[in-house]
Design an enzyme around this catalytic site. Structure first.
Site, PDB file in Angstrom:
ATOM      1  CG  ASN A   1      73.556  63.573  41.886  1.00 31.12           C
ATOM      2  OD1 ASN A   1      74.650  63.663  41.346  1.00 31.12           O
ATOM      3  ND2 ASN A   1      72.512  63.031  41.283  1.00 31.12           N
TER       4      ASN A   1
ATOM      5  NE  ARG B   1      74.789  59.414  40.303  1.00 32.14           N
ATOM      6  CZ  ARG B   1      74.560  59.908  39.100  1.00 32.14           C
ATOM      7  NH1 ARG B   1      74.356  61.198  38.936  1.00 32.14           N
ATOM      8  NH2 ARG B   1      74.558  59.116  38.046  1.00 32.14           N
TER       9      ARG B   1
ATOM     10  NE  ARG C   1      74.645  59.765  28.060  1.00 27.67           N
ATOM     11  CZ  ARG C   1      74.414  59.399  29.312  1.00 27.67           C
ATOM     12  NH1 ARG C   1      74.506  58.125  29.651  1.00 27.67           N
ATOM     13  NH2 ARG C   1      74.082  60.281  30.223  1.00 27.67           N
TER      14      ARG C   1
ATOM     15  CD  GLU D   1      69.685  57.047  40.661  1.00 30.95           C
ATOM     16  OE1 GLU D   1      70.713  56.681  40.077  1.00 30.95           O
ATOM     17  OE2 GLU D   1      68.956  57.962  40.244  1.00 30.95           O
TER      18      GLU D   1
END
Length: 398
Positions: free
Chosen positions: A7, A90, A241, A384
């Site tokens: 990743n 990923r 965000r 993941e």
């Protein structure tokens, strides 16, 4: 059979080595400050550790450091990379081009690079890592790319289109793509296993809540809708965000503050959300501590985020005409009992009832709903890396 999962970020490289015979992690680590100075921290499943500062001007040097850690350091777990069957990467953004994971080819690399405009902080780094792998290992080890967006490619047009002039979709591909798809797929698969039912027969809502957050509706075994959009900025408020808001608010602020489009993007992605409202931090733990100490803005940030999460969950219940199971995952979803309680206590209208004691558990897989609850509610730690390893194994086994 061992799978090496990567990743990569622009200045970092996380990795895991997984033995697929038992799906156990043999070792994992992190290379950071790539392009600046360079450092690696590496740990094995049996508790050994290796750490070093070493120059990493590029991702190639980072991979060389990883090879040393895995094969030669005091925390080695293999004798040679020849023991590794494949490498799984990923990839954040696959657009509408990649509905499934696939083998790495020159054409695939070029397409991932082209999609960099949709994920400028991620895709270019992924390409650097893939090319560094090729430089380090040659083509003797097959590489597979697994896309965060693939799981969301089943959304119907009514869910993924924006109400903008259609020509922008045709010319620029402006539509909802979603994110965290690998996590949502892993967690919804796990829900189906726990329910002991085919996934296609269960209506599931998965809540991936961390510094970045998204919620996905899973119906008929596939993604029906998700909260993140054209980029991971869309949805509800996150660590830094903003999530969804009135675009006119942004044009108004840009005019008043003399901000460029890039400036506005920075405000929305890096200075807003929980950080922007609380003024304390983007870390949920810091904000909760400040709220408990009486910080009104921290309290407001928590109330806003929980309210927005509830609205998305409620809207997906309506969109699917019901829900059978809800799952919380991610750093906040797995470790914030108060957030889970707030959401569940406001879903009693669909029959949600949770066990207060089970809900207090943190970071472990548990069913927190009671036997009388009409909706099963779970906390499921996401994985993941394992999902990427499983995809990689499946593809090289074809």
């Amino acid at each position: 059979m061992k799978i090496f999962v990567v990743n990569a970020g622009s200045s970092s490289l996380k990795y895991q080595l997984i033995d697929m015979e038992n799906e156990k992690v043999l070792a994992k680590g992190l290379c950071e400050r790539i392009g600046v100075s360079g450092a690696i921290s590496h740990k094995t499943a049996d508790g050994r550790a290796y750490a070093a500062e070493t120059p990493m001007p590029t991702h190639s040097e980072a991979f060389e450091a990883v090879v040393y850690a895995l094969t030669k350091s005091e925390a080695k777990v293999i004798d040679s990379f020849d023991e590794i069957s494949a490498i799984g990467h990923r990839i954040v953004q696959g657009g509408s081009v990649f509905p499934n994971s696939c083998l790495v080819t020159p054409e695939v690399i070029d397409k991932i690079e082209e999609l960099g405009a949709l994920a400028p902080l991620h895709n270019p780094a992924h390409v650097l890592a893939i090319r560094a792998c090729i430089k380090t290992f040659g083509d003797k080890i097959p590489q597979v790319v697994v896309f965060d967006t693939s799981f969301h490619q089943t959304m119907p047009p009514k869910a993924y289109m924006y109400p903008l002039p259609y020509e922008y979709y045709e010319k620029y591909g402006v539509r909802k793509y979603g994110a965290h798809g690998t996590s949502h797929r892993f967690v919804s698969d796990r829900v189906a296993a726990l329910e002991n039912k085919p996934k296609k027969d269960i209506k599931i809502i998965t809540c991936h809540l961390g510094n970045g957050c998204s919620i996905t509706a899973v119906k008929d075994g596939v993604c029906a809708d998700t909260s993140m959009g054209f980029t991971p900025l869309d949805g509800f408020m996150m660590g830094t965000r903003s999530g969804t808001l009135d675009p006119s608010a942004l044009t108004y602020i840009a005019e008043k503050e003399h901000l460029s489009p890039e400036d506005v993007n920075t405000v929305c992605n890096k200075k807003s959300g929980m950080l922007g409202i609380s003024g304390v931090s983007n870390d949920n733990r810091d904000i909760c501590a400040a709220a408990e100490a009486g910080n009104k803005r921290a309290q407001l940030a928590i109330e806003m985020q929980r309210y927005e999460i509830l609205k998305f969950v409620g809207s997906y219940i309506a969109a699917m005409n019901g829900v059978d199971a809800i799952a919380f995952t991610g750093g906040i979803g797995e470790n914030d009992p108060d957030l889970r309680k707030y959401v569940c206590d406001n879903l009693t209208f669909v029959g949600v009832d949770i066990d207060e004691d089970k809900n207090k558990l943190r970071g472990e897989e548990v069913k927190i709903s009671t036997p009388k609850s009409r909706v099963n509610v779970y906390v499921i730690p996401t994985n993941e890396e394992l999902a990427i390893a499983r995809d990689t194994l499946a593809i090289i086994s074809k």
